[in-house]
Design an enzyme around this catalytic site. Structure first.
Site, PDB file in Angstrom:
ATOM      1  N   HIS A 185       0.925  -1.273   0.048  1.00  0.00           N
ATOM      2  CA  HIS A 185      -0.018   0.079  -0.097  1.00  0.00           C
ATOM      3  C   HIS A 185       0.839   1.222   0.183  1.00  0.00           C
ATOM      4  CE1 HIS A 185      -3.923   2.049   0.957  1.00  0.00           C
ATOM      5  NE2 HIS A 185      -4.405   1.063   0.340  1.00  0.00           N
ATOM      6  N   GLU A 209       2.218  -6.234  -3.551  1.00  0.00           N
ATOM      7  CA  GLU A 209       1.620  -4.912  -4.376  1.00  0.00           C
ATOM      8  C   GLU A 209       1.874  -3.726  -3.922  1.00  0.00           C
ATOM      9  OE1 GLU A 209      -2.955  -3.157  -4.731  1.00  0.00           O
ATOM     10  OE2 GLU A 209      -2.867  -5.308  -4.674  1.00  0.00           O
ATOM     11  N   GLU A 235      -2.119   0.878  -9.498  1.00  0.00           N
ATOM     12  CA  GLU A 235      -3.476   1.410  -8.957  1.00  0.00           C
ATOM     13  C   GLU A 235      -3.384   2.840  -9.241  1.00  0.00           C
ATOM     14  OE1 GLU A 235      -4.359   1.523  -4.641  1.00  0.00           O
ATOM     15  OE2 GLU A 235      -3.200  -0.240  -4.847  1.00  0.00           O
ATOM     16  N   HIS A 284      -6.914  -3.415 -10.581  1.00  0.00           N
ATOM     17  CA  HIS A 284      -7.145  -2.948  -9.199  1.00  0.00           C
ATOM     18  C   HIS A 284      -8.898  -2.708  -9.392  1.00  0.00           C
ATOM     19  CE1 HIS A 284      -7.612   0.668  -6.507  1.00  0.00           C
ATOM     20  NE2 HIS A 284      -6.769  -0.395  -5.794  1.00  0.00           N
TER      21      HIS A 284
END
Length: 382
Positions: A185, A209, A235, A284
């Site tokens: 994140h 990710e 994303e 995403h």
């Protein structure tokens, strides 16, 4: 056929829908939103709508070019997301007019079902095992979890160990035949990522990710070289130009968001670019039903598709405002053995409950991203 109206709807928990109407009664739906900036994107959609009223909705590529390049100042998450939702709605209209699902207009299906994964949280570790077990019982073959809460630039040994133990506990529930993806994140610095990835290697994550913030993507090759763990990102990248700078840095998985990265028109081009580098696609999509429907049209027609994110039961949603609550028939999103079957319904393949959407818009929402701080009071990445 001409476009006669473009409307937007603020839909709880944190979504923005758009509806394009035509003079022949065919309607298209899209989902243009930046989470936490829905009202801002709504204004952008209203401004861009000036370029669409009175135009032929079937000139999708021409509209995409004008919507993205018709202003002197271009790009960025707000404008790209506004275009994305409008683009989805135009493809929805095109499919309905031709009586075909969008994936048939993109060259036809390359698979009959698409693998999906479910979220199990991870900011706080207490209920991770229970959440993972529930998804296994629901038939999912893959889950995704956050690696941690807030982290400093160089984590303590205890913080590093806690992350590894979280993933270890989930792997124990899943066993060797299911997958866990770990979302950093953007909270994990380069130094932390290089320390963590070798420790996660034995747990065989499907991918890790967003190990770095998108502003730091020039450093991705250092992360990739730190271990054999597949790296995913994208994303917060909004065009093929953004992705061009990471595809040759060794990432394994590209994650454009159909509601941020220019819609169906642009995401299919990003997928084609990714294929050149042997990079898989895992779009995403922690958003609403329209975004998921649009993403799945890409999944069914894209050779290098890997797996699809979806938001059913995600922690952002709540009772009465979940993935299936704004659909007339939710069976199109029936998940069996961790997959969703290819739809043959026209357009995006869903029928939006317009009355429910209009009622929801009367309430609206003002969802915002949390603001986190470290113990010393300084800003922390959420």
């Amino acid at each position: 056929m001409k476009i006669t109206s473009v409307e937007t709807f603020l839909v709880p928990p944190r979504w923005l829908f758009c509806r394009i109407g035509t003079d022949v009664g065919v309607v298209g739906w899209g989902e243009p939103v930046v989470e936490g900036r829905a009202a801002t994107v709504r204004t952008a959609v209203e401004e861009l709508a000036e370029l669409l009223i009175g135009a032929d909705p079937l000139r999708i590529e021409d509209h995409w070019q004008v919507l993205t390049k018709g202003g002197f100042y271009r790009g960025g998450p707000v404008l790209s997301s506004a275009v994305a939702g409008l683009d989805q709605a135009l493809w929805d209209i095109a499919g309905k007019v031709r009586g075909a699902p969008v994936h048939e207009l993109l060259g036809g299906p390359v698979r009959d079902r698409a693998r999906i994964y479910s979220w199990i949280g991870g900011d706080e570790p207490a209920e991770l095992e229970q959440a993972a077990r529930a998804q296994v019982e629901a038939g999912f073959t893959a889950v995704k979890m956050n690696a941690s809460g807030r982290l400093g630039p160089i984590a303590t040994p205890a913080e590093i160990d806690a992350i590894v133990q979280r993933v270890t506990s989930v792997r124990a529930v899943l066993g060797p035949d299911r997958d866990v993806a770990v979302d950093f994140h953007g909270r994990v610095s380069l130094a932390n990522a290089r320390r963590l990835l070798p420790l996660l290697e034995p747990l065989c994550p499907l991918f890790v990710e967003e190990p770095l913030l998108p502003d730091e993507r020039h450093q991705l090759h250092h992360v990739v070289s730190a271990s054999s763990v597949p790296i995913a990102t994208g994303e917060r990248m909004y065009s093929r130009w953004d992705f061009r700078s990471v595809l040759d840095r060794g990432i394994a998985v590209a994650q454009p968001d159909i509601s941020h990265a220019g819609g169906i028109s642009e995401v299919r081009r990003i997928a084609a670019m990714a294929e050149v580098y042997g990079v898989s696609m895992a779009p995403h999509c922690p958003l609403g039903p329209i975004a998921l429907a649009a993403s799945l049209q890409i999944a069914f027609s894209t050779p290098n598709f890997l797996i699809q994110e979806q938001s059913l039961g995600i922690h952002y949603n709540n009772a009465g405002n979940d993935l299936l609550d704004y659909l007339v028939d939710s069976s199109v999103f029936t998940f069996v053995d961790g997959h969703v079957t290819r739809t043959t319904r026209p357009g995006l393949g869903i029928e939006v409950d317009e009355k429910a959407v209009r009622r929801a818009d009367e309430l609206g929402h003002a969802w915002r991203s949390p603001v986190w701080r470290h113990d010393d009071g300084s800003f922390a990445e959420w």
